[in-house]
Design a protein around this motif. Structure first.
Motif, PDB file in Angstrom:
ATOM      1  N   LEU A  86       0.635  21.221 -22.212  1.00  0.00           N
ATOM      2  CA  LEU A  86       0.219  21.709 -23.526  1.00  0.00           C
ATOM      3  C   LEU A  86       0.334  23.229 -23.525  1.00  0.00           C
ATOM      4  N   PHE A  87       1.173  23.776 -24.402  1.00  0.00           N
ATOM      5  CA  PHE A  87       1.363  25.216 -24.491  1.00  0.00           C
ATOM      6  C   PHE A  87       0.502  25.796 -25.611  1.00  0.00           C
ATOM      7  N   GLU A  88      -0.234  26.834 -25.281  1.00  0.00           N
ATOM      8  CA  GLU A  88      -0.925  27.626 -26.295  1.00  0.00           C
ATOM      9  C   GLU A  88      -0.092  28.882 -26.508  1.00  0.00           C
ATOM     10  N   ALA A  89       0.587  28.961 -27.641  1.00  0.00           N
ATOM     11  CA  ALA A  89       1.510  30.067 -27.897  1.00  0.00           C
ATOM     12  C   ALA A  89       0.742  31.280 -28.406  1.00  0.00           C
ATOM     13  N   CYS A  90      -0.066  31.855 -27.533  1.00  0.00           N
ATOM     14  CA  CYS A  90      -0.875  33.021 -27.876  1.00  0.00           C
ATOM     15  C   CYS A  90       0.021  34.233 -28.107  1.00  0.00           C
ATOM     16  N   ALA A  91      -0.382  35.123 -29.013  1.00  0.00           N
ATOM     17  CA  ALA A  91       0.441  36.297 -29.291  1.00  0.00           C
ATOM     18  C   ALA A  91      -0.417  37.494 -29.673  1.00  0.00           C
ATOM     19  N   ALA A  92      -1.559  37.669 -28.990  1.00  0.00           N
ATOM     20  CA  ALA A  92      -2.407  38.847 -29.187  1.00  0.00           C
ATOM     21  C   ALA A  92      -2.761  39.050 -30.656  1.00  0.00           C
ATOM     22  N   GLY A  93      -3.127  37.969 -31.326  1.00  0.00           N
ATOM     23  CA  GLY A  93      -3.595  38.098 -32.700  1.00  0.00           C
ATOM     24  C   GLY A  93      -2.514  38.276 -33.737  1.00  0.00           C
ATOM     25  N   GLY A  94      -1.277  37.913 -33.437  1.00  0.00           N
ATOM     26  CA  GLY A  94      -0.248  37.964 -34.467  1.00  0.00           C
ATOM     27  C   GLY A  94       1.017  38.701 -34.101  1.00  0.00           C
ATOM     28  N   ASN A  95       1.171  39.133 -32.838  1.00  0.00           N
ATOM     29  CA  ASN A  95       2.418  39.800 -32.463  1.00  0.00           C
ATOM     30  C   ASN A  95       3.617  38.872 -32.572  1.00  0.00           C
ATOM     31  N   ARG A  96       3.372  37.583 -32.435  1.00  0.00           N
ATOM     32  CA  ARG A  96       4.451  36.621 -32.633  1.00  0.00           C
ATOM     33  C   ARG A  96       3.901  35.453 -33.435  1.00  0.00           C
ATOM     34  N   PHE A  97       4.427  35.255 -34.629  1.00  0.00           N
ATOM     35  CA  PHE A  97       4.075  34.065 -35.410  1.00  0.00           C
ATOM     36  C   PHE A  97       5.363  33.299 -35.621  1.00  0.00           C
ATOM     37  N   ASP A  98       5.611  32.357 -34.754  1.00  0.00           N
ATOM     38  CA  ASP A  98       6.889  31.665 -34.724  1.00  0.00           C
ATOM     39  C   ASP A  98       6.639  30.176 -34.849  1.00  0.00           C
ATOM     40  N   MET A  99       6.963  29.614 -36.010  1.00  0.00           N
ATOM     41  CA  MET A  99       6.725  28.191 -36.226  1.00  0.00           C
ATOM     42  C   MET A  99       7.534  27.332 -35.264  1.00  0.00           C
ATOM     43  N   GLY A 100       8.628  27.880 -34.723  1.00  0.00           N
ATOM     44  CA  GLY A 100       9.421  27.125 -33.771  1.00  0.00           C
ATOM     45  C   GLY A 100       8.662  26.786 -32.509  1.00  0.00           C
ATOM     46  N   MET A 101       7.627  27.579 -32.184  1.00  0.00           N
ATOM     47  CA  MET A 101       6.838  27.302 -30.986  1.00  0.00           C
ATOM     48  C   MET A 101       6.043  26.013 -31.121  1.00  0.00           C
TER      49      MET A 101
END
Length: 248
Positions: free
Chosen positions: A75-90
């Motif tokens: 299970l991947f948690e696609a964390c991105a420091a509060g919005g540095n990456r918002f990628d629906m592909g993840m």
């Protein structure tokens, strides 16, 4: 071929975790806590340097796909420091169920329908998120004819009281039609009746004046107490939320 050593190292880490800590499942946080700067690739020609960021994402997808093929339960948690990456592909690598995918599709459609208000409306914080009950906010259009309030619960409690949210930023001279956003529950959460069925929850509609909503508050649906469930009763578990649409 430069991605293969990374993949092998990542796989070695997951193998070690499974053997030493959790033989039944895996969880991984893939963060993006620092933005890239001065990015380039020595293997790309000058005219293709602008493709670097896109190629990086494609490589990331390939790496995660290799890992999920080797570890189907990860299970991947696609964390991105509060919005540095918002990628629906993840989301493809987040072990989403068919129910999750259907609900997310409806949530994206809701956002697109109200995109201008959500992006350019005025934001008011109605309840401090540090309080035990949770948080509430509202976004109001410039002409105050439309608004979207939301309420967010932390932990569910037995025999909960009825709730009201005191709204803000509305026109006290207007009357608003208030409609709850469609909410659904996975039928498997209560009974295995049908695969991937979106069980509709409460239907919320009311009319109220702006002055009433700001002074007396928006009275929410009665919460489920263990019996007497119908379309006027809401089921809210831990970390539940409700969003409403106001139109004058």
């Amino acid at each position: 071929m430069t991605g293969l050593p990374i993949k092998r190292n990542f796989q070695a880490v997951l193998d070690a975790w499974r053997i030493r800590f959790d033989p039944t499942g895996l969880s991984s946080v893939y963060g993006l806590n620092r933005n890239f700067s001065d990015i380039y690739s020595p293997v790309l020609s000058a005219e293709h340097q602008g493709e670097f960021a896109h190629r990086y994402i494609l490589g990331l997808y390939d790496l995660l796909r290799r890992i999920t093929d080797a570890f189907p339960d990860v299970l991947f948690e696609a964390c991105a420091a509060g919005g540095n990456r918002f990628d629906m592909g993840m989301l493809d690598f987040s072990a989403l169920t068919p129910f999750n995918r259907k609900v997310i599709k409806k949530q994206v459609a809701f956002y697109k329908e109200h995109r201008l208000l959500l992006q350019f409306g005025r934001f008011y914080r109605l309840e401090n998120p540090e309080t035990p009950n949770g948080a509430a906010w509202i976004i109001v259009s410039e002409n105050k004819n439309e608004a979207i309030p939301g309420g967010y619960q932390k932990l569910s409690r037995p025999n909960p009281p009825s709730l009201k949210i005191l709204l803000d930023g509305l026109n006290s001279e207007l009357t608003y039609q208030v409609t709850g956003r469609d909410e659904f529950m996975d039928i498997h959460d209560i009974e295995a009746l049908a695969d991937h069925y979106l069980y509709p929850l409460e239907s919320f509609r009311t009319r109220a004046g702006g002055d009433e909503l700001m002074q007396a508050g928006l009275g929410l649906s009665q919460r489920f107490h263990g019996g007497g469930f119908d379309e006027t009763v809401t089921i809210t578990g831990d970390f539940a939320s409700r969003i409403y649409v106001l139109k004058a």
